[in-house]
Write a protein that holds these residues in place. Structure first.
Motif, PDB file in Angstrom:
ATOM      1  N   GLU A   1      54.323 -13.683  48.236  1.00 19.56           N
ATOM      2  CA  GLU A   1      53.831 -13.431  46.876  1.00 19.56           C
ATOM      3  C   GLU A   1      54.864 -13.852  45.840  1.00 19.56           C
ATOM      4  OE1 GLU A   1      50.743  -9.688  47.565  1.00 19.56           O
ATOM      5  OE2 GLU A   1      52.864  -9.283  47.175  1.00 19.56           O
ATOM      6  N   SER A   2      56.148 -13.639  46.147  1.00 15.35           N
ATOM      7  CA  SER A   2      57.199 -14.024  45.205  1.00 15.35           C
ATOM      8  C   SER A   2      57.285 -15.539  45.031  1.00 15.35           C
ATOM      9  CB  SER A   2      58.555 -13.477  45.669  1.00 15.35           C
ATOM     10  OG  SER A   2      59.069 -14.210  46.774  1.00 15.35           O
ATOM     11  N   LEU A   3      56.755 -16.291  46.000  1.00 17.73           N
ATOM     12  CA  LEU A   3      56.747 -17.751  45.917  1.00 17.73           C
ATOM     13  C   LEU A   3      55.466 -18.288  45.300  1.00 17.73           C
ATOM     14  CD1 LEU A   3      58.299 -18.672  49.393  1.00 17.73           C
ATOM     15  CD2 LEU A   3      59.418 -18.787  47.164  1.00 17.73           C
ATOM     16  N   GLY A   4      54.533 -17.391  44.962  1.00 15.07           N
ATOM     17  CA  GLY A   4      53.320 -17.823  44.294  1.00 15.07           C
ATOM     18  C   GLY A   4      52.057 -17.788  45.131  1.00 15.07           C
ATOM     19  N   TYR A   5      52.104 -17.124  46.291  1.00  8.93           N
ATOM     20  CA  TYR A   5      50.917 -17.015  47.145  1.00  8.93           C
ATOM     21  C   TYR A   5      50.122 -15.762  46.797  1.00  8.93           C
ATOM     22  CZ  TYR A   5      52.551 -20.725  50.271  1.00  8.93           C
ATOM     23  OH  TYR A   5      52.934 -21.936  50.797  1.00  8.93           O
ATOM     24  N   GLU A   6      48.808 -15.839  47.042  1.00 11.53           N
ATOM     25  CA  GLU A   6      47.927 -14.687  46.900  1.00 11.53           C
ATOM     26  C   GLU A   6      46.992 -14.618  48.115  1.00 11.53           C
ATOM     27  OE1 GLU A   6      45.688 -14.731  43.305  1.00 11.53           O
ATOM     28  OE2 GLU A   6      47.437 -14.395  42.007  1.00 11.53           O
ATOM     29  N   PRO A   7      46.661 -13.408  48.582  1.00 12.17           N
ATOM     30  CA  PRO A   7      45.691 -13.286  49.683  1.00 12.17           C
ATOM     31  C   PRO A   7      44.311 -13.774  49.243  1.00 12.17           C
ATOM     32  CG  PRO A   7      46.917 -11.232  49.372  1.00 12.17           C
ATOM     33  CD  PRO A   7      47.204 -12.097  48.179  1.00 12.17           C
ATOM     34  N   VAL A   8      43.641 -14.531  50.119  1.00 16.00           N
ATOM     35  CA  VAL A   8      42.293 -15.007  49.806  1.00 16.00           C
ATOM     36  C   VAL A   8      41.266 -14.569  50.850  1.00 16.00           C
ATOM     37  CG1 VAL A   8      43.014 -16.992  48.426  1.00 16.00           C
ATOM     38  CG2 VAL A   8      42.782 -17.248  50.904  1.00 16.00           C
ATOM     39  N   CYS A   9      41.728 -14.124  52.026  1.00 15.13           N
ATOM     40  CA  CYS A   9      40.792 -13.686  53.053  1.00 15.13           C
ATOM     41  C   CYS A   9      41.517 -12.794  54.055  1.00 15.13           C
ATOM     42  CB  CYS A   9      40.184 -14.891  53.782  1.00 15.13           C
ATOM     43  SG  CYS A   9      38.914 -14.462  54.993  1.00 15.13           S
ATOM     44  N   LYS A  10      40.867 -11.665  54.400  1.00 11.93           N
ATOM     45  CA  LYS A  10      41.390 -10.809  55.461  1.00 11.93           C
ATOM     46  C   LYS A  10      40.751 -11.233  56.776  1.00 11.93           C
ATOM     47  CE  LYS A  10      42.039  -6.006  56.873  1.00 11.93           C
ATOM     48  NZ  LYS A  10      41.928  -4.582  56.465  1.00 11.93           N
ATOM     49  N   GLN A  11      41.593 -11.383  57.796  1.00 13.76           N
ATOM     50  CA  GLN A  11      41.144 -11.878  59.088  1.00 13.76           C
ATOM     51  C   GLN A  11      41.668 -10.978  60.203  1.00 13.76           C
ATOM     52  OE1 GLN A  11      41.352 -16.637  58.499  1.00 13.76           O
ATOM     53  NE2 GLN A  11      43.308 -15.607  58.344  1.00 13.76           N
ATOM     54  N   TYR A  12      41.249 -11.302  61.410  1.00 14.83           N
ATOM     55  CA  TYR A  12      41.708 -10.585  62.597  1.00 14.83           C
ATOM     56  C   TYR A  12      42.048 -11.588  63.691  1.00 14.83           C
ATOM     57  CZ  TYR A  12      39.632  -6.488  60.373  1.00 14.83           C
ATOM     58  OH  TYR A  12      39.297  -5.485  59.496  1.00 14.83           O
ATOM     59  N   ILE A  13      43.178 -11.363  64.364  1.00 16.55           N
ATOM     60  CA  ILE A  13      43.490 -12.090  65.589  1.00 16.55           C
ATOM     61  C   ILE A  13      42.993 -11.256  66.748  1.00 16.55           C
ATOM     62  CG2 ILE A  13      45.300 -13.037  67.055  1.00 16.55           C
ATOM     63  CD1 ILE A  13      47.051 -13.352  64.647  1.00 16.55           C
ATOM     64  N   ALA A  14      42.162 -11.829  67.605  1.00 12.61           N
ATOM     65  CA  ALA A  14      41.562 -11.067  68.690  1.00 12.61           C
ATOM     66  C   ALA A  14      41.717 -11.780  70.024  1.00 12.61           C
ATOM     67  CB  ALA A  14      40.093 -10.814  68.395  1.00 12.61           C
ATOM     68  N   GLU A  15      41.968 -10.995  71.058  1.00 14.74           N
ATOM     69  CA  GLU A  15      41.950 -11.469  72.441  1.00 14.74           C
ATOM     70  C   GLU A  15      40.798 -10.784  73.153  1.00 14.74           C
ATOM     71  OE1 GLU A  15      46.709 -12.317  73.310  1.00 14.74           O
ATOM     72  OE2 GLU A  15      45.668 -10.684  74.319  1.00 14.74           O
ATOM     73  N   PHE A  16      40.002 -11.551  73.887  1.00 14.61           N
ATOM     74  CA  PHE A  16      38.804 -10.994  74.496  1.00 14.61           C
ATOM     75  C   PHE A  16      38.564 -11.623  75.869  1.00 14.61           C
ATOM     76  CE2 PHE A  16      37.846 -14.553  71.745  1.00 14.61           C
ATOM     77  CZ  PHE A  16      37.063 -15.386  72.541  1.00 14.61           C
ATOM     78  N   THR A  17      37.797 -10.943  76.684  1.00 13.43           N
ATOM     79  CA  THR A  17      37.442 -11.500  77.990  1.00 13.43           C
ATOM     80  C   THR A  17      36.307 -12.490  77.820  1.00 13.43           C
ATOM     81  OG1 THR A  17      35.889  -9.691  78.412  1.00 13.43           O
ATOM     82  CG2 THR A  17      38.152  -9.388  79.188  1.00 13.43           C
ATOM     83  N   VAL A  18      36.491 -13.660  78.416  1.00  9.71           N
ATOM     84  CA  VAL A  18      35.444 -14.682  78.353  1.00  9.71           C
ATOM     85  C   VAL A  18      34.347 -14.380  79.361  1.00  9.71           C
ATOM     86  CG1 VAL A  18      34.968 -17.141  78.727  1.00  9.71           C
ATOM     87  CG2 VAL A  18      37.010 -16.418  77.462  1.00  9.71           C
ATOM     88  N   GLY A  19      34.705 -13.815  80.504  1.00 10.89           N
ATOM     89  CA  GLY A  19      33.745 -13.476  81.543  1.00 10.89           C
ATOM     90  C   GLY A  19      34.356 -13.687  82.901  1.00 10.89           C
ATOM     91  N   SER A  20      33.869 -12.963  83.876  1.00 12.48           N
ATOM     92  CA  SER A  20      34.421 -13.055  85.236  1.00 12.48           C
ATOM     93  C   SER A  20      33.852 -14.269  85.959  1.00 12.48           C
ATOM     94  CB  SER A  20      34.102 -11.789  86.006  1.00 12.48           C
ATOM     95  OG  SER A  20      32.710 -11.584  86.053  1.00 12.48           O
TER      96      SER A  20
END
Length: 261
Positions: free
Chosen positions: A242-261
């Motif tokens: 923020e001190s360099l001039g950035y602003e948040p534009v979107c809240k996201q999630y990093i997710a790990e999930f099972t693809v399937g057995s």
């Protein structure tokens, strides 16, 4: 019905997608398209419900999802793509999704651990950047081994060797690389900073901020849109950006999930 998307369908998606709300999927349609494969889910009448893409070349199984309708179901797509792409049993998938996508998909996926909150930030205040810093220098091919070693040391899991084709900047102390940064995406459409880190013994001295400032300055020279991702709970890093001039534009999630057995 599930099938691979045609080039015309992907072009239509690109013309309608909001880059900042679907940041990762946008990259799979553009700068990462050579390594990405896209599959779509359709109703029996042919109505498009959404898409799921897989990115080759990373040391983990990277997906990106783009739901269009609330009736989109990710599990059938995962099963289909697992077979099509010959992914091994017990594959762990990874992706970044926004809040709306999380609300739709949370009940459909088996997460291996609670998803982590992530902020997409955009540089919007050019005047906040400090003056150009001669201490931060461009890194060339002679530094590539040092960069790769530093990426491994910093455990930057998203780094790939092909990103060395993008500019890297760093701080050298007696030829040792003590702070470094580069780009995940670098073109005239948009720029995404990444692979930023400082050697443990040199932290809390402002080197990371100086490298980030230089990356931002150089990024703004080639594209009007400059972004970075940061963990939401990393309050110190958020304040730094923020001190360099950035602003948040979107809240996201990093997710790990099972693809399937």
């Amino acid at each position: 019905m599930i099938r691979k998307l045609t080039p015309a369908e992907m072009k239509a998606l690109l013309n309608s997608i909001n880059r900042e709300q679907h940041f990762l999927y946008y990259s799979y349609l553009t700068s990462r398209k050579q390594n990405a494969v896209h599959y779509g889910q359709f109703t029996d009448r042919g109505d498009f419900l959404g898409a799921l893409a897989y990115l080759r070349g990373l040391p983990f199984d990277a997906f990106s999802v783009y739901p269009v309708q609330d009736s989109f179901r990710i599990r059938p797509l995962l099963s289909f793509m697992k077979q099509e792409l010959q992914l091994p049993d017990h594959t762990v998938g990874n992706f970044i999704i926004n809040e709306e996508e999380m609300a739709l998909l949370a009940s459909q996926l088996e997460f291996l651990k609670p998803p982590k909150e992530l902020l997409l930030m955009k540089h919007v205040h050019q005047e906040a950047l400090p003056p150009e810093d001669e201490y931060v220098v461009p890194l060339g091919p002679s530094h590539f081994d040092q960069i790769e070693s530093k990426m491994a040391e910093l455990q930057t899991m998203a780094f790939t060797r092909e990103e060395l084709r993008h500019p890297f900047y760093g701080v050298l102390e007696q030829r040792d690389l003590i702070a470094v940064g580069g780009y995940h995406i670098y073109n005239d459409d948009y720029v995404e900073l990444g692979n930023i880190g400082t050697d443990v013994s040199w932290r809390r001295q402002g080197f990371g901020k100086r490298v980030c400032a230089e990356l931002t300055r150089k990024g703004r020279e080639v594209a009007p849109h400059v972004y970075l991702n940061v963990m939401e709970d990393n309050e110190g890093a958020v304040r730094l950006y923020e001190s360099l001039g950035y602003e948040p534009v979107c809240k996201q999630y990093i997710a790990e999930f099972t693809v399937g057995s």
